[in-house]
Motif scaffolding. Sequence first.
Motif, PDB file in Angstrom:
ATOM      1  N   GLU A   1       0.974  -1.109  -0.552  1.00  0.00           N
ATOM      2  CA  GLU A   1       0.094  -0.054   0.055  1.00  0.00           C
ATOM      3  C   GLU A   1       0.707   1.616   0.315  1.00  0.00           C
ATOM      4  O   GLU A   1       0.894   2.099  -0.655  1.00  0.00           O
ATOM      5  CB  GLU A   1      -0.452   0.010   1.261  1.00  0.00           C
ATOM      6  N   SER A   2       2.212   1.135   1.300  1.00  0.00           N
ATOM      7  CA  SER A   2       2.515   2.979   1.034  1.00  0.00           C
ATOM      8  C   SER A   2       3.711   2.826  -0.353  1.00  0.00           C
ATOM      9  O   SER A   2       3.165   3.481  -0.675  1.00  0.00           O
ATOM     10  CB  SER A   2       3.688   2.306   1.923  1.00  0.00           C
ATOM     11  N   ILE A   3       4.223   1.350  -0.979  1.00  0.00           N
ATOM     12  CA  ILE A   3       5.223   1.939  -2.481  1.00  0.00           C
ATOM     13  C   ILE A   3       3.996   2.392  -3.058  1.00  0.00           C
ATOM     14  O   ILE A   3       3.865   3.477  -4.207  1.00  0.00           O
ATOM     15  CB  ILE A   3       5.228   0.442  -2.936  1.00  0.00           C
ATOM     16  N   PHE A   4       2.697   2.300  -3.827  1.00  0.00           N
ATOM     17  CA  PHE A   4       1.700   3.074  -4.670  1.00  0.00           C
ATOM     18  C   PHE A   4       1.154   3.449  -3.923  1.00  0.00           C
ATOM     19  O   PHE A   4       0.962   4.419  -5.203  1.00  0.00           O
ATOM     20  CB  PHE A   4       0.721   1.432  -4.842  1.00  0.00           C
ATOM     21  N   SER A   5       1.143   4.014  -2.665  1.00  0.00           N
ATOM     22  CA  SER A   5       0.596   4.755  -2.515  1.00  0.00           C
ATOM     23  C   SER A   5       1.657   6.519  -3.154  1.00  0.00           C
ATOM     24  O   SER A   5       1.516   7.606  -3.533  1.00  0.00           O
ATOM     25  CB  SER A   5       0.661   5.888  -0.981  1.00  0.00           C
ATOM     26  N   LYS A   6       3.010   5.876  -2.992  1.00  0.00           N
ATOM     27  CA  LYS A   6       4.532   7.019  -3.244  1.00  0.00           C
ATOM     28  C   LYS A   6       3.835   6.866  -4.300  1.00  0.00           C
ATOM     29  O   LYS A   6       4.697   8.049  -4.995  1.00  0.00           O
ATOM     30  CB  LYS A   6       5.317   5.939  -2.891  1.00  0.00           C
ATOM     31  N   GLU A   7       3.467   6.272  -5.872  1.00  0.00           N
ATOM     32  CA  GLU A   7       3.356   5.897  -6.820  1.00  0.00           C
ATOM     33  C   GLU A   7       2.532   7.599  -7.018  1.00  0.00           C
ATOM     34  O   GLU A   7       2.915   7.789  -8.481  1.00  0.00           O
ATOM     35  CB  GLU A   7       2.776   4.619  -7.289  1.00  0.00           C
ATOM     36  N   HIS A   8       1.441   8.205  -6.685  1.00  0.00           N
ATOM     37  CA  HIS A   8       0.542   8.897  -6.454  1.00  0.00           C
ATOM     38  C   HIS A   8       1.310   9.621  -6.172  1.00  0.00           C
ATOM     39  O   HIS A   8       0.670  11.238  -6.890  1.00  0.00           O
ATOM     40  CB  HIS A   8      -0.585   8.361  -6.052  1.00  0.00           C
ATOM     41  N   SER A   9       2.373  10.026  -5.149  1.00  0.00           N
ATOM     42  CA  SER A   9       2.833  11.540  -5.394  1.00  0.00           C
ATOM     43  C   SER A   9       3.834  11.305  -4.461  1.00  0.00           C
ATOM     44  O   SER A   9       4.491  11.626  -4.516  1.00  0.00           O
ATOM     45  CB  SER A   9       2.327  11.865  -3.651  1.00  0.00           C
ATOM     46  N   SER A  10       5.344  10.183  -5.639  1.00  0.00           N
ATOM     47  CA  SER A  10       6.127  10.771  -6.313  1.00  0.00           C
ATOM     48  C   SER A  10       7.136  11.732  -6.209  1.00  0.00           C
ATOM     49  O   SER A  10       8.093  11.807  -5.744  1.00  0.00           O
ATOM     50  CB  SER A  10       6.489   9.625  -7.299  1.00  0.00           C
ATOM     51  N   GLN A  11       6.449  13.236  -6.565  1.00  0.00           N
ATOM     52  CA  GLN A  11       6.571  14.458  -6.635  1.00  0.00           C
ATOM     53  C   GLN A  11       6.842  15.112  -5.074  1.00  0.00           C
ATOM     54  O   GLN A  11       6.783  15.923  -5.201  1.00  0.00           O
ATOM     55  CB  GLN A  11       6.292  14.945  -8.157  1.00  0.00           C
TER      56      GLN A  11
ATOM     57  N   GLN B   1      -4.914  11.963   2.725  1.00  0.00           N
ATOM     58  CA  GLN B   1      -5.400  10.611   3.067  1.00  0.00           C
ATOM     59  C   GLN B   1      -5.282   9.260   2.564  1.00  0.00           C
ATOM     60  O   GLN B   1      -5.035   9.681   1.423  1.00  0.00           O
ATOM     61  CB  GLN B   1      -6.814   9.951   3.788  1.00  0.00           C
ATOM     62  N   GLY B   2      -4.592   7.971   3.363  1.00  0.00           N
ATOM     63  CA  GLY B   2      -3.935   7.059   2.333  1.00  0.00           C
ATOM     64  C   GLY B   2      -2.566   6.741   2.149  1.00  0.00           C
ATOM     65  O   GLY B   2      -2.198   6.034   1.202  1.00  0.00           O
ATOM     66  N   LEU B   3      -1.621   7.839   2.371  1.00  0.00           N
ATOM     67  CA  LEU B   3      -0.398   8.052   2.164  1.00  0.00           C
ATOM     68  C   LEU B   3       0.494   8.143   3.552  1.00  0.00           C
ATOM     69  O   LEU B   3       1.729   8.404   2.885  1.00  0.00           O
ATOM     70  CB  LEU B   3       0.414   9.992   1.449  1.00  0.00           C
TER      71      LEU B   3
END
Length: 312
Positions: free
Chosen positions: A137-147, A236-238
């Motif tokens: 979950e954490s890795i794919f959440s980072k994918e949405h907010s990589s910047q 939320q979710g990050l």
Amino acid sequence: MASLQYVEKIREFNRYYANVLGKIDQEIYNQPFPLTEARVITEINFRNGCTATEVRETLGIDRGYMSRIVQRFEEEKIVIKKQSTDDKRQYLLYLTDYGKEVFNGLVENANREVGKMIQAISKRDLSKLITSMETVESIFSKEHSSQSELSIRSFRSGDVGYVAHLHGKLYEKTYKFGRMFEYYVMKGLTEFMINTDGGDLWVAEVNGKIVGSIAITKSNDTVAQLRWFVLDENYQGLGIGKKLMETAIHFCKKQSYQQVFLWTVSILDTARYLYQKYNFTLTEEKPNEEWTGTKLVEERWDLDLSDENQTL
């Protein structure tokens, strides 16, 4: 392009996990509420005042199918539409009292069936499983907010007013709390600014924008209170709430507090889940009719920091 080896492994895991999820869904979601409808009910419950378009886009549901679901839920008195005060062209969805009963039934059924599924798994393996799920979950959440750049810091001049603003905006939009709640938050923050002895307030920033906060205030020499824990719903979710919570608890331990408590309300399901995750226990309940014009249940949750086994 990603290595073919990684791609194939991810696809293999996806096929396996899809079968696992399919089994869970088959066990949990039966008529008259199949999976998609149950997810719609859950989404409306947590958003508590959202448009059908927001739910549809979040869940990836066809427009026509979503329209039929909402129509059916209205007919069965599960949801109610209310005209938006911000945009008269929009109607917001809320669960009725019966709808909340339906949602609670889905949750109980889901908890029971998942409990059966994991009952044969050892505590050690179960801990590894949950950690792995959180990692995915954490890795794919980072994918949405990589910047995005996240920082947690103590408050500075100008921050406290924005913390009050976050509370007022979120709780009015999502839970229809009134001005008395905003006054309650601002009054407490003002008192805290006069005397911060034994406490601190932290804000979470994403790319320099304040998106959340948490605070600790001193109740007495051994007891602290956790206050003003809020997170912009768009962030939320990050994992930001988790970082704020860990910052506050770590501070309490450094200050040698033996106990920390907080007050919340029973309708804040996401926050209550996080409190349970960090071993807070529900110790007291009392009614509140000041903030929404309807009866709320305020809850006190306590965490014993003197327990040697208590860890973050």
